[in-house]
Structures are given as C-alpha cells and as structure tokens.
Write a protein that holds these residues in place. Structure first.
Motif, mmCIF file in Angstrom:
data_model
loop_
_atom_site.group_PDB
_atom_site.id
_atom_site.type_symbol
_atom_site.label_atom_id
_atom_site.label_comp_id
_atom_site.label_asym_id
_atom_site.label_seq_id
_atom_site.Cartn_x
_atom_site.Cartn_y
_atom_site.Cartn_z
ATOM 1 N N VAL A 49 0.853 -1.182 0.000
ATOM 2 C CA VAL A 49 0.000 0.000 0.000
ATOM 3 C C VAL A 49 0.892 1.235 0.000
ATOM 4 O O VAL A 49 1.881 1.289 0.730
ATOM 5 N N CYS A 50 0.540 2.225 -0.802
ATOM 6 C CA CYS A 50 1.260 3.500 -0.811
ATOM 7 C C CYS A 50 0.332 4.563 -0.241
ATOM 8 O O CYS A 50 -0.841 4.633 -0.609
ATOM 9 N N LEU A 51 0.862 5.383 0.680
ATOM 10 C CA LEU A 51 0.071 6.409 1.362
ATOM 11 C C LEU A 51 0.675 7.783 1.130
ATOM 12 O O LEU A 51 1.891 7.921 1.021
ATOM 13 N N TYR A 52 -0.217 8.791 1.122
ATOM 14 C CA TYR A 52 0.254 10.172 1.099
ATOM 15 C C TYR A 52 -0.723 11.062 1.845
ATOM 16 O O TYR A 52 -1.884 10.709 2.065
ATOM 17 N N SER A 53 -0.240 12.216 2.227
ATOM 18 C CA SER A 53 -0.971 13.173 3.053
ATOM 19 C C SER A 53 -1.741 14.182 2.200
ATOM 20 O O SER A 53 -1.157 14.837 1.328
ATOM 21 N N LEU A 54 -3.027 14.342 2.486
ATOM 22 C CA LEU A 54 -3.824 15.361 1.795
ATOM 23 C C LEU A 54 -3.256 16.755 2.070
ATOM 24 O O LEU A 54 -3.180 17.584 1.161
#
Length: 158
Positions: A49-54
C-alpha cells in the motif's frame, strides 16, 4: 481534527494516475483492483500500500504544482495525519485493515506531470525530508472506505 481516508486510489491497468474508488480491500499482496507496472520498484508484500498526506498535497498545490490525490500513485490519501510522525514501524488502523509503514517511496519520472517543470524530486525523502509518500505492508487484511478513521496503533522506537 479527525484523521480519515480522504480518497482511495487504484489503477487496474497499472501506472499513474490512480483513480478514485469508494472502497477497496487491502491484502497482503496489495490493494484489490490495483496493478503496478514496475514490480521491481512497486508492489509486493513490503510495498503493498502507498500512502500520502492530503495536507502535503494541498501545500504542494499552493506552490503551483499540478498534484492531485492519486496523481503520484498513492493508494490512500490520508487527511489529518501528522506526517512528521511517520517512520518505519509505525502501525496504522485503517478501516478494517491494519498496516505497518516499511519505507519511503522514492519518486520517479512517471509522476513528473504532477510537478511544476517536472520536478518530481520535490517529494524525495533525500532532498525534502518529511515530504515523501510511504509504503506499508498489510498486517491485517480488510476493507477500507472513504471516510474511514485512521489511527496510530503502534510506533517504532526512536
């Protein structure tokens, strides 16, 4: 501020941008409905899973970059999470699933269109510490939905 999944992003054909879906299942091998084109660099159990910050996306937009949720390949765009707390070993409860951060995601040429003058290095951990996306492995498989709460359940030793 409540920490939630702002957007879930997948691309069944692979590559970027990833497109918004209402829900997806996080599995040991990756996000259901998502494909990675360059498996040497993306995907697999340690990069499931790849995550990023809004909030970081919004700051980059304010700098003039064309970045949007999903345009740099993240599967989960998270709102309200203190990105400065993100480090390898941090575990997150995300909807029904539990994931653990493994490493930062190095940017590549494929996401250049999201950045002014193609400067995709703007989200490189090496040159802009704290601005990187994160990879995670899935500890507990489960369904995630837009709006699901996200919480830190375990942190790595400092």
């Amino acid at each position: 501020m409540k920490t939630t999944i702002h957007q879930i992003n997948v691309n069944p054909k692979g590559g970027v941008p990833k497109h918004s879906v209402v829900s997806a299942r996080l599995q040991i091998g990756g996000v259901e409905g998502d494909k990675q084109n360059h498996r040497r660099f993306h995907g697999g159990p340690m990069r499931a899973v790849c995550l990023y910050s809004l909030e970081l996306i919004e700051e980059l937009q304010a700098e003039g970059h064309a970045i949007e949720p999903g345009s740099t390949g993240e599967n989960l765009t998270i709102s309200g999470l203190d990105w400065s707390q993100m480090q390898s070993g941090v575990a997150l409860q995300v909807g029904e699933a539990q994931i653990e951060l493994t490493k930062t995601a190095a940017p590549c040429q494929q996401i250049a269109g999201s950045f002014e003058s193609g400067e995709f290095g703007r989200i490189s951990q090496k040159t802009h510490r704290g601005w990187s996306r994160w990879y995670a492995r899935v500890l507990v498989e489960g369904e995630v939905r837009v709006g699901d709460e996200v919480s830190i359940v375990e942190t790595a030793p400092h």
